[in-house]
Design a protein around this motif. Sequence first.
Motif, PDB file in Angstrom:
ATOM      1  N   LYS A   1       0.816  -1.222   0.000  1.00 49.92           N
ATOM      2  CA  LYS A   1       0.000   0.000   0.000  1.00 49.92           C
ATOM      3  C   LYS A   1       0.846   1.268   0.000  1.00 49.92           C
ATOM      4  CE  LYS A   1      -0.795   0.423   5.014  1.00 49.92           C
ATOM      5  NZ  LYS A   1      -1.816   0.289   6.082  1.00 49.92           N
ATOM      6  N   THR A   2       2.159   1.154   0.251  1.00 44.98           N
ATOM      7  CA  THR A   2       3.028   2.331   0.200  1.00 44.98           C
ATOM      8  C   THR A   2       3.461   2.665  -1.226  1.00 44.98           C
ATOM      9  OG1 THR A   2       5.081   1.066   0.498  1.00 44.98           O
ATOM     10  CG2 THR A   2       3.919   1.772   2.495  1.00 44.98           C
ATOM     11  N   ALA A   3       3.226   1.764  -2.159  1.00 44.23           N
ATOM     12  CA  ALA A   3       3.633   1.989  -3.544  1.00 44.23           C
ATOM     13  C   ALA A   3       2.691   2.986  -4.222  1.00 44.23           C
ATOM     14  CB  ALA A   3       3.625   0.669  -4.313  1.00 44.23           C
ATOM     15  N   PRO A   4       3.174   3.725  -5.206  1.00 44.32           N
ATOM     16  CA  PRO A   4       2.290   4.622  -5.962  1.00 44.32           C
ATOM     17  C   PRO A   4       1.148   3.841  -6.607  1.00 44.32           C
ATOM     18  CG  PRO A   4       4.597   5.064  -6.477  1.00 44.32           C
ATOM     19  CD  PRO A   4       4.569   3.804  -5.669  1.00 44.32           C
ATOM     20  N   GLN A   5      -0.031   4.430  -6.654  1.00 46.86           N
ATOM     21  CA  GLN A   5      -1.180   3.732  -7.229  1.00 46.86           C
ATOM     22  C   GLN A   5      -0.938   3.365  -8.694  1.00 46.86           C
ATOM     23  OE1 GLN A   5      -5.330   5.523  -7.882  1.00 46.86           O
ATOM     24  NE2 GLN A   5      -5.631   4.285  -6.049  1.00 46.86           N
ATOM     25  N   ARG A   6      -0.092   4.111  -9.356  1.00 47.49           N
ATOM     26  CA  ARG A   6       0.228   3.821 -10.758  1.00 47.49           C
ATOM     27  C   ARG A   6       0.744   2.388 -10.915  1.00 47.49           C
ATOM     28  NH1 ARG A   6       5.160   6.642 -14.227  1.00 47.49           N
ATOM     29  NH2 ARG A   6       4.743   5.548 -16.213  1.00 47.49           N
ATOM     30  N   THR A   7       1.480   1.886  -9.923  1.00 48.79           N
ATOM     31  CA  THR A   7       2.025   0.528 -10.039  1.00 48.79           C
ATOM     32  C   THR A   7       0.916  -0.511  -9.964  1.00 48.79           C
ATOM     33  OG1 THR A   7       2.470   0.371  -7.644  1.00 48.79           O
ATOM     34  CG2 THR A   7       4.231   1.240  -9.043  1.00 48.79           C
ATOM     35  N   LEU A   8      -0.096  -0.278  -9.137  1.00 48.35           N
ATOM     36  CA  LEU A   8      -1.217  -1.213  -9.067  1.00 48.35           C
ATOM     37  C   LEU A   8      -1.993  -1.210 -10.378  1.00 48.35           C
ATOM     38  CD1 LEU A   8      -2.924  -3.200  -7.432  1.00 48.35           C
ATOM     39  CD2 LEU A   8      -4.222  -1.244  -6.548  1.00 48.35           C
ATOM     40  N   VAL A   9      -2.203  -0.024 -10.948  1.00 46.35           N
ATOM     41  CA  VAL A   9      -2.898   0.076 -12.238  1.00 46.35           C
ATOM     42  C   VAL A   9      -2.114  -0.664 -13.314  1.00 46.35           C
ATOM     43  CG1 VAL A   9      -3.663   1.677 -14.040  1.00 46.35           C
ATOM     44  CG2 VAL A   9      -4.027   2.238 -11.625  1.00 46.35           C
ATOM     45  N   ALA A  10      -0.799  -0.476 -13.337  1.00 51.11           N
ATOM     46  CA  ALA A  10       0.032  -1.185 -14.321  1.00 51.11           C
ATOM     47  C   ALA A  10      -0.051  -2.695 -14.118  1.00 51.11           C
ATOM     48  CB  ALA A  10       1.483  -0.711 -14.210  1.00 51.11           C
ATOM     49  N   GLY A  11      -0.075  -3.126 -12.864  1.00 48.69           N
ATOM     50  CA  GLY A  11      -0.205  -4.547 -12.579  1.00 48.69           C
ATOM     51  C   GLY A  11      -1.509  -5.125 -13.088  1.00 48.69           C
ATOM     52  N   ILE A  12      -2.567  -4.335 -13.026  1.00 52.65           N
ATOM     53  CA  ILE A  12      -3.857  -4.768 -13.575  1.00 52.65           C
ATOM     54  C   ILE A  12      -3.728  -4.978 -15.084  1.00 52.65           C
ATOM     55  CG2 ILE A  12      -6.233  -4.009 -14.020  1.00 52.65           C
ATOM     56  CD1 ILE A  12      -6.006  -2.479 -11.266  1.00 52.65           C
TER      57      ILE A  12
ATOM     58  N   LYS B   1       2.822  -0.810 -20.860  1.00 51.42           N
ATOM     59  CA  LYS B   1       3.099  -1.184 -22.250  1.00 51.42           C
ATOM     60  C   LYS B   1       2.353  -2.465 -22.632  1.00 51.42           C
ATOM     61  CE  LYS B   1       7.686  -0.744 -21.702  1.00 51.42           C
ATOM     62  NZ  LYS B   1       7.958   0.199 -20.607  1.00 51.42           N
ATOM     63  N   VAL B   2       2.251  -3.412 -21.695  1.00 54.14           N
ATOM     64  CA  VAL B   2       1.516  -4.647 -21.967  1.00 54.14           C
ATOM     65  C   VAL B   2       0.036  -4.342 -22.200  1.00 54.14           C
ATOM     66  CG1 VAL B   2       0.754  -6.858 -20.995  1.00 54.14           C
ATOM     67  CG2 VAL B   2       3.131  -6.133 -20.724  1.00 54.14           C
ATOM     68  N   ALA B   3      -0.534  -3.452 -21.376  1.00 52.13           N
ATOM     69  CA  ALA B   3      -1.946  -3.088 -21.535  1.00 52.13           C
ATOM     70  C   ALA B   3      -2.191  -2.495 -22.918  1.00 52.13           C
ATOM     71  CB  ALA B   3      -2.353  -2.096 -20.446  1.00 52.13           C
ATOM     72  N   PHE B   4      -1.305  -1.613 -23.365  1.00 49.69           N
ATOM     73  CA  PHE B   4      -1.403  -1.084 -24.729  1.00 49.69           C
ATOM     74  C   PHE B   4      -1.288  -2.223 -25.735  1.00 49.69           C
ATOM     75  CE2 PHE B   4       0.909   0.329 -28.532  1.00 49.69           C
ATOM     76  CZ  PHE B   4      -0.002   1.255 -29.046  1.00 49.69           C
ATOM     77  N   GLY B   5      -0.399  -3.170 -25.457  1.00 53.09           N
ATOM     78  CA  GLY B   5      -0.204  -4.304 -26.355  1.00 53.09           C
ATOM     79  C   GLY B   5      -1.445  -5.166 -26.509  1.00 53.09           C
TER      80      GLY B   5
ATOM     81  N   ARG C   1     -12.141  -4.977 -27.505  1.00 51.27           N
ATOM     82  CA  ARG C   1     -11.302  -3.767 -27.508  1.00 51.27           C
ATOM     83  C   ARG C   1     -12.103  -2.565 -27.026  1.00 51.27           C
ATOM     84  NH1 ARG C   1     -10.213   0.192 -31.274  1.00 51.27           N
ATOM     85  NH2 ARG C   1     -11.405  -0.911 -32.880  1.00 51.27           N
ATOM     86  N   GLN C   2     -13.336  -2.443 -27.485  1.00 50.42           N
ATOM     87  CA  GLN C   2     -14.166  -1.329 -27.033  1.00 50.42           C
ATOM     88  C   GLN C   2     -14.447  -1.415 -25.538  1.00 50.42           C
ATOM     89  OE1 GLN C   2     -14.903   1.326 -28.928  1.00 50.42           O
ATOM     90  NE2 GLN C   2     -13.713   0.341 -30.559  1.00 50.42           N
ATOM     91  N   GLN C   3     -14.665  -2.632 -25.039  1.00 55.44           N
ATOM     92  CA  GLN C   3     -14.872  -2.823 -23.597  1.00 55.44           C
ATOM     93  C   GLN C   3     -13.637  -2.401 -22.816  1.00 55.44           C
ATOM     94  OE1 GLN C   3     -14.843  -6.888 -22.161  1.00 55.44           O
ATOM     95  NE2 GLN C   3     -16.374  -6.432 -20.583  1.00 55.44           N
ATOM     96  N   LEU C   4     -12.455  -2.795 -23.317  1.00 49.04           N
ATOM     97  CA  LEU C   4     -11.224  -2.451 -22.616  1.00 49.04           C
ATOM     98  C   LEU C   4     -10.950  -0.954 -22.669  1.00 49.04           C
ATOM     99  CD1 LEU C   4      -8.616  -5.261 -23.381  1.00 49.04           C
ATOM    100  CD2 LEU C   4      -9.876  -4.825 -21.270  1.00 49.04           C
ATOM    101  N   LEU C   5     -11.283  -0.302 -23.770  1.00 50.42           N
ATOM    102  CA  LEU C   5     -11.073   1.145 -23.846  1.00 50.42           C
ATOM    103  C   LEU C   5     -11.859   1.865 -22.753  1.00 50.42           C
ATOM    104  CD1 LEU C   5     -11.105   1.712 -27.724  1.00 50.42           C
ATOM    105  CD2 LEU C   5      -9.150   1.992 -26.181  1.00 50.42           C
TER     106      LEU C   5
ATOM    107  N   GLY D   1      -7.328   4.326 -15.751  1.00 51.82           N
ATOM    108  CA  GLY D   1      -6.133   5.094 -16.101  1.00 51.82           C
ATOM    109  C   GLY D   1      -5.034   4.330 -16.807  1.00 51.82           C
ATOM    110  N   LEU D   2      -5.380   3.322 -17.591  1.00 53.71           N
ATOM    111  CA  LEU D   2      -4.382   2.619 -18.396  1.00 53.71           C
ATOM    112  C   LEU D   2      -4.233   3.285 -19.767  1.00 53.71           C
ATOM    113  CD1 LEU D   2      -5.128  -1.133 -17.573  1.00 53.71           C
ATOM    114  CD2 LEU D   2      -2.962   0.075 -17.171  1.00 53.71           C
ATOM    115  N   PRO D   3      -3.061   3.173 -20.389  1.00 53.49           N
ATOM    116  CA  PRO D   3      -2.835   3.839 -21.682  1.00 53.49           C
ATOM    117  C   PRO D   3      -3.625   3.193 -22.813  1.00 53.49           C
ATOM    118  CG  PRO D   3      -0.949   2.489 -21.086  1.00 53.49           C
ATOM    119  CD  PRO D   3      -1.851   2.509 -19.890  1.00 53.49           C
ATOM    120  N   GLN D   4      -4.145   4.044 -23.697  1.00 55.62           N
ATOM    121  CA  GLN D   4      -4.948   3.567 -24.815  1.00 55.62           C
ATOM    122  C   GLN D   4      -4.264   3.771 -26.164  1.00 55.62           C
ATOM    123  OE1 GLN D   4      -8.991   5.108 -24.633  1.00 55.62           O
ATOM    124  NE2 GLN D   4      -8.844   5.337 -22.418  1.00 55.62           N
ATOM    125  N   LYS D   5      -3.274   4.655 -26.202  1.00 56.72           N
ATOM    126  CA  LYS D   5      -2.595   4.954 -27.464  1.00 56.72           C
ATOM    127  C   LYS D   5      -1.140   5.319 -27.173  1.00 56.72           C
ATOM    128  CE  LYS D   5      -4.736   9.567 -27.408  1.00 56.72           C
ATOM    129  NZ  LYS D   5      -5.446   9.359 -26.123  1.00 56.72           N
TER     130      LYS D   5
END
Length: 396
Positions: A176-187, A286-290, A311-315, A322-326
Motif C-alpha cells: 500500500k506504500t507503492a504509488p497507485q500507478r504501479t497497481l494500475v500497471a499490474g492490472i 506497455k503490456v496493456a497497450f499491447g 477492444r471497445q470494452q477495454l477502452l 487510467g491505463l494507456p490507450q494509445k
Amino acid sequence: MSNQLSTQPSLSTQTFSSLLTLTVAPAKVICGSGVLQAAAAEIACLGSRPLIVAGDSTLAISRKNLLPVLETQQLHTAQASYSADCCEVSLKSLQKKAKEHKADVIIGVGGGKALDTAKLVAHQLQLPVVTIPTSASTCAAWSALSNVYSQEGAFLYDVGLSRCPDLLILDYDLIKTAPQRTLVAGIGDAIAKWYEASVSSGHLQDTLIIAAVQQARVLRDILLQKSAPALKEPSSEVWREVVDANVLLAGVVGGLGGAQCRTVAAHAVHNGLTHISGHGSIHGEKVAFGILVQLRLEEMLQGNQLAASARQQLLKFYTEIGLPQKLSDLGLGNITLGELQTATEIALVPNSDIHRLPFKVAPEQLMAAMVSTTAPIDNRDMNRVSPKGISDEVEA
C-alpha cells in the motif's frame, strides 16, 4: 506462478512418454498485513547470510522494515542495488557481491525488475531465493522466469529458472506504500493473461492448459469487476483481492499453462516498445497497450467482431482506471515512422511470442494496429494497409 518445462517444449507437444517437469508455485507463500515479522524465522530456515537485492529507493525500505526483522534471527545481512534494470552488468556485479558476502540465500525486495534480478542471481549461484514485492505491478514474485534488459531498458531475452521462489512474502502494508500507478500497471499486465492465453491456447485439450485458460478468465473477470472499487479504497478487502489477483493468480496461469499461456502479442509489443521508450513507462502499461494492439490485429486480419467488442470494452475500462490507450499515453506522442518500424521489427523477430497468434502478421499490419488502437469498430476488410496511411497517423 510460472512454470518452465525443463527442455522448453510447450505442454501441448507432450506425449505420454515425455518427461514433464513443472515449476508451478513458490514452496511457501505468506500473505497478510505486517507479516514480515512472522516471516523472519522462515527466512532463517533458508540461510544465515542473506544478500538483499533491491533498487536504490527500495533499499531504504528494506533498511527500515526488513533489516530489524532479520536481526532478531541473528542473520548476517548485506544489501546491494540492482541499479536501473535486470541487465547483464548488474547480474555480474551482484554475483560478485554475493560471493564476497558468502551469501547462502538471496532476498529480492521491490518491483518486477528487482525480483527478476534476485531470482536470476540466485539461479546462477544455485541459492535459495525469497521474493518480497513492494508493489502489485507484476507476478514476478511468483514466477520461475526472469526478463533481462539492456542498461537503457530495452528487452533482450528471458530466462526460464529451475524453480519458483522458495518463499514469497506478500505484505499488504508494504504494497500500500507503492504509488497507485504501479497497481494500475499490474492490472494491465495481469488482465493480459486472458487475452493472450485464450487466443493461443483456448482450443487446446491438455488438462492443465484448459485449467490455465479458465483461471485466466477468472482473473479477467475479477479485474474488470473489482479494479475501480479497489483503486478508490486502498487497503480495503476489494483492494487486497486485486493485489492477490495481480501478484498470485496471474502467476497461476503461467504456472499451469506454460509460456504459451503467458505471453503472446501483447508482450511482444511491450518488448518492441522498450527499444524506443526506455524507462519512460512501466511494464504493465506497455503490456496493456499491447492487448489493444493484439485485439486490433484480430479485427483487421480476421474480421473478428468479438475482438472488436473486447477492444471497445477495454477502452472504457482503461479510461475508468487510467491505463494507456494509445502511443501518446505512453509518452510516445512524437514517435517517428523510423522508431515505429524499430519497435515493430523487435516485436516480429523470429522467436517472438507474437508468432503464437493463429495467423501471420506483416510489419505494415502491426504498425497499422499500433497507431489505431482507439479506432471505432470498422467492418470493412482491413487486410490491405497503406504505408502512407501509417505515416500520416504517426505524424498526426
